[in-house]
Design an enzyme around this catalytic site. Structure first.
Site, PDB file in Angstrom:
ATOM      1  N   ASP A   1     -21.961  10.282   6.031  1.00  0.00           N
ATOM      2  CA  ASP A   1     -23.057  10.532   6.954  1.00  0.00           C
ATOM      3  C   ASP A   1     -23.905  11.642   6.335  1.00  0.00           C
ATOM      4  OD1 ASP A   1     -24.534  10.470   9.436  1.00  0.00           O
ATOM      5  OD2 ASP A   1     -23.505  12.330   9.969  1.00  0.00           O
TER       6      ASP A   1
ATOM      7  N   ASP B   1     -26.814  14.018   8.239  1.00  0.00           N
ATOM      8  CA  ASP B   1     -27.013  15.187   9.097  1.00  0.00           C
ATOM      9  C   ASP B   1     -25.675  15.731   9.580  1.00  0.00           C
ATOM     10  OD1 ASP B   1     -30.019  15.345   9.436  1.00  0.00           O
ATOM     11  OD2 ASP B   1     -29.680  13.280  10.074  1.00  0.00           O
TER      12      ASP B   1
ATOM     13  N   LYS C   1     -24.045   2.857  13.399  1.00  0.00           N
ATOM     14  CA  LYS C   1     -22.686   3.290  13.714  1.00  0.00           C
ATOM     15  C   LYS C   1     -22.552   3.565  15.214  1.00  0.00           C
ATOM     16  CE  LYS C   1     -23.537   6.612  10.893  1.00  0.00           C
ATOM     17  NZ  LYS C   1     -23.517   7.865  10.081  1.00  0.00           N
TER      18      LYS C   1
ATOM     19  N   ASP D   1     -19.371  13.697  10.811  1.00  0.00           N
ATOM     20  CA  ASP D   1     -19.210  14.876  11.679  1.00  0.00           C
ATOM     21  C   ASP D   1     -19.154  14.521  13.154  1.00  0.00           C
ATOM     22  OD1 ASP D   1     -22.083  14.182  11.589  1.00  0.00           O
ATOM     23  OD2 ASP D   1     -22.323  15.970  12.838  1.00  0.00           O
TER      24      ASP D   1
END
Length: 312
Positions: free
Chosen positions: A30, A32, A226, A251
């Site tokens: 991922d 960010d 996702k 995250d």
């Protein structure tokens, strides 16, 4: 009711981390909260990615952010000094265009709730579209104005992504097109908030817009981003990937980790973004079986913590 037990979530470090990395061929990251945040690139990211590539690992980037095209993301990677290539970047704007063109063989026009990133990816796939940009309104309660637009008979799909120009007019148009059962309804993602933490301000995510359209249209969207499998299927359709030797690093439990678990990948949570170890513990002690896919195999404080395991 007794609490259900869930799989453990172990700290990834030392010899265990070295053995784990050796067992993985492909890493999906991922962006960010993992590679960067609003302040810029996170510590250790450049070095860790470089070493993984040196070891012969394949690297991909999968983000739910639909506001940027792959080319725009490539410029962001370059700005942060992170090596990346266009064919490694899978944002939801690109995934939606790819899904329409290559998977569904879609040939009609799209009504777009989205930004320039979405427009650029649709243009690259030669998919006709309408609806981008702001809608003008005289304001107030104006039923005549709301009903004055004409439905484009060529529109065969509504796409809902992030759109800073989202408006009541766009909601009317989207719901009107979706009143036809034959009109496809596709959402980039259902993220409720952006990973932003400054001055106590909350930035609503794409999911807030999708829920509005779903309510007005009385229909549920097909979600591409996702945690659904479609993003991985887009990657897998272009690259030979063995899920058992692939790792998803993210995250956020309800997107990244669930995505990895849904696709049969190994999963690692980094604690530099949205989800915390407390969130993992809450899921592990939950009575809901629906939460089982939210638990990662491993966690680590940040990507930087891999530097010692990689001998950097």
């Amino acid at each position: 009711m007794a609490k259900m037990t869930c799989k453990s979530c172990q700290l990834l470090e030392g010899t265990g981390a070295r053995n784990f990395i050796a067992s993985i061929d492909t890493f999906i990251f991922d962006c960010d909260g993992v590679l960067w945040n609003e302040a810029g690139p996170l510590d250790g990211v450049v070095e860790v990615l470089h070493e993984l590539r040196r070891l012969g690992k394949r690297v991909f980037f999968a983000t739910n952010n639909s506001s940027k095209s792959r080319m725009a993301y490539l410029k962001k990677f370059e700005k942060f000094g992170i090596v990346a290539y266009e064919e490694e970047i899978y944002g939801t704007a690109y995934a939606v265009a790819y899904y329409l063109k290559e998977i569904l063989k879609f040939e009609k026009k799209v009504f777009t709730i989205g930004t320039t990133g979405m427009v650029e990816e649709l243009d690259a796939m030669n998919i006709q579209h309408t609806g981008s940009g702001p809608d003008q309104s005289t304001g107030g309660y104006n039923l005549q104005e709301w009903a004055s637009f004409e439905l484009d008979p060529e529109v065969g799909a509504v796409i809902c992504g992030f759109d800073e120009h989202f408006s009541f007019h766009k909601l009317i148009k989207a719901a009107s097109y979706l009143a036809k059962d034959s009109c496809l309804f596709i959402a980039t993602n259902l993220d409720d908030r952006f990973p932003f933490n400054q001055n106590g301000v909350v930035i609503p995510g794409t999911g807030c817009l999708v829920i509005s359209v779903e309510a007005a249209a009385r229909r549920k969207a097909k979600v591409i981003g996702k945690p659904e499998r479609v993003m991985f299927e887009c990657i897998q359709s272009r690259h030979a990937i063995d899920p058992s030797k692939t790792c998803m690093i993210g995250d956020r439990l309800n997107t990244d980790i669930m995505f990895g678990n849904n696709c049969g990948l190994r999963t690692v949570l980094v604690l530099t973004g949205i989800s915390s170890l407390k969130d993992v513990e809450n899921v592990q002690t939950s009575v809901s079986p629906d939460n089982m896919n939210l638990v990662p195999d491993f966690y680590m404080p940040s990507l930087e913590s891999l530097k010692s395991s990689l001998n950097i």
